[in-house]
Design a protein around this motif. Sequence first.
Motif, PDB file in Angstrom:
ATOM      1  N   LYS A  48     -11.025  11.086   2.950  1.00 34.34           N
ATOM      2  CA  LYS A  48     -11.093   9.690   2.885  1.00 34.34           C
ATOM      3  C   LYS A  48     -10.339   8.832   3.795  1.00 34.34           C
ATOM      4  O   LYS A  48     -10.832   7.671   4.298  1.00 34.34           O
ATOM      5  CB  LYS A  48     -10.434   9.332   1.514  1.00 34.34           C
ATOM      6  CG  LYS A  48     -11.189   9.937   0.131  1.00 34.34           C
ATOM      7  CD  LYS A  48     -10.343   9.684  -1.092  1.00 34.34           C
ATOM      8  CE  LYS A  48     -11.163  10.395  -2.136  1.00 34.34           C
ATOM      9  NZ  LYS A  48     -12.299   9.785  -2.512  1.00 34.34           N
ATOM     10  N   ASP A 187      -8.411   9.099  -7.637  1.00 39.57           N
ATOM     11  CA  ASP A 187      -9.084   8.883  -6.625  1.00 39.57           C
ATOM     12  C   ASP A 187      -8.994   9.583  -5.387  1.00 39.57           C
ATOM     13  O   ASP A 187      -9.346   9.689  -4.138  1.00 39.57           O
ATOM     14  CB  ASP A 187      -9.140   7.531  -6.172  1.00 39.57           C
ATOM     15  CG  ASP A 187      -7.724   6.920  -5.747  1.00 39.57           C
ATOM     16  OD1 ASP A 187      -6.746   7.716  -5.788  1.00 39.57           O
ATOM     17  OD2 ASP A 187      -7.914   5.620  -5.808  1.00 39.57           O
ATOM     18  N   ASP A 213     -11.133  -0.250   1.346  1.00 41.50           N
ATOM     19  CA  ASP A 213     -12.563   0.596   1.496  1.00 41.50           C
ATOM     20  C   ASP A 213     -13.104   0.073   2.536  1.00 41.50           C
ATOM     21  O   ASP A 213     -13.530  -1.111   2.876  1.00 41.50           O
ATOM     22  CB  ASP A 213     -13.119   0.553   0.311  1.00 41.50           C
ATOM     23  CG  ASP A 213     -14.472   1.442   0.468  1.00 41.50           C
ATOM     24  OD1 ASP A 213     -14.814   1.800   1.685  1.00 41.50           O
ATOM     25  OD2 ASP A 213     -15.015   1.899  -0.635  1.00 41.50           O
ATOM     26  N   GLY A 217     -16.889   5.386   1.743  1.00 38.56           N
ATOM     27  CA  GLY A 217     -15.773   6.252   1.143  1.00 38.56           C
ATOM     28  C   GLY A 217     -14.791   6.469   1.898  1.00 38.56           C
ATOM     29  O   GLY A 217     -13.665   7.312   1.557  1.00 38.56           O
ATOM     30  N   LYS A 218     -14.256   5.566   2.956  1.00 38.50           N
ATOM     31  CA  LYS A 218     -13.534   5.785   3.971  1.00 38.50           C
ATOM     32  C   LYS A 218     -12.395   4.725   3.539  1.00 38.50           C
ATOM     33  O   LYS A 218     -12.964   3.542   3.187  1.00 38.50           O
ATOM     34  CB  LYS A 218     -13.797   5.790   5.393  1.00 38.50           C
ATOM     35  CG  LYS A 218     -14.896   6.831   5.755  1.00 38.50           C
ATOM     36  CD  LYS A 218     -14.193   8.353   5.614  1.00 38.50           C
ATOM     37  CE  LYS A 218     -15.234   9.190   6.069  1.00 38.50           C
ATOM     38  NZ  LYS A 218     -14.598  10.600   6.253  1.00 38.50           N
ATOM     39  N   PHE A 219     -11.078   5.051   3.593  1.00 38.08           N
ATOM     40  CA  PHE A 219      -9.914   4.112   3.274  1.00 38.08           C
ATOM     41  C   PHE A 219      -9.067   3.883   4.388  1.00 38.08           C
ATOM     42  O   PHE A 219      -8.580   4.887   5.207  1.00 38.08           O
ATOM     43  CB  PHE A 219      -9.245   4.660   2.027  1.00 38.08           C
ATOM     44  CG  PHE A 219     -10.347   4.399   0.756  1.00 38.08           C
ATOM     45  CD1 PHE A 219     -10.384   3.212   0.085  1.00 38.08           C
ATOM     46  CD2 PHE A 219     -11.243   5.409   0.476  1.00 38.08           C
ATOM     47  CE1 PHE A 219     -11.120   3.152  -0.960  1.00 38.08           C
ATOM     48  CE2 PHE A 219     -11.820   5.367  -0.419  1.00 38.08           C
ATOM     49  CZ  PHE A 219     -12.002   4.394  -1.284  1.00 38.08           C
TER      50      PHE A 219
END
Length: 263
Positions: A48, A187, A213, A217-219
Amino acid sequence: MTRSPFPRGAFAALVAAAAALVAAVGAFAAPAQNDPAAERIVKGWESKLNIEGVDLSTTFTLVQKKPGEADRVLRVQTFRRDSADMYTIIFQYPDSEKGKGYLRRGDDLYFYLPSTREFVYKNRKDNIGSTDARTDLFGRQNTLAQFFVTSAGTAVVSKWDCDVVRLDAKAPDVSYPVQKWYVRKSDGLPVKVENFSVSETLLATFYYIDYRDVGKGKFLFTKLLATSALEKGQQTFITNDDISTGAIPDYTFTKAFLEEKSR
């Protein structure tokens, strides 16, 4: 009687130094393997937080607070390309720091000093602008290559149920040799990191307060609080804005780019 080739007291000092070296090496030698459950959690958060699919540029503001002193504010512009394990950091504010910068390319990290036009080789222990934030906060994570990981139970951080993972360094070139990561069960994102010395003295704690975000799906964290355990009341609050996932020119990840931006 056979005389010792060492001066009086020198042999004892040599033995003591050797013992200290063995202890230091031993600290990085155990444990010798990863806990599979901890490894899965680490891979989960890295999937993530590592943003291999796109380039990422943003502006971070760091506000350092020390008791009895005025707040110290720094602003840095960052450029990340996690697919190649590269980033560039350029100081924009204050004027005393403007033009300084970092360049990471794989395992190599350089700090540029515009006053002398010099690139100084650094490691992950380097603090950004003498704040409580270290350079490895701003690039791709490679935890399993740098640490042995083991499960350390569960805990509640604020209202979040978390898994706890302990990291023990494989080598000295890490930001902190022992770390405990608190990862939300809901999460898989980290909410707290405790950072220790080899002797397990708490040095600093990081709180990941909020994320954004950035797609697929990358943070990226948007608010982070770094607190010192050694200096009571000292802390650095980090925020970011102007986040972009547009393509970054290759030239941005070069020494020449840092030199050009410092003029």
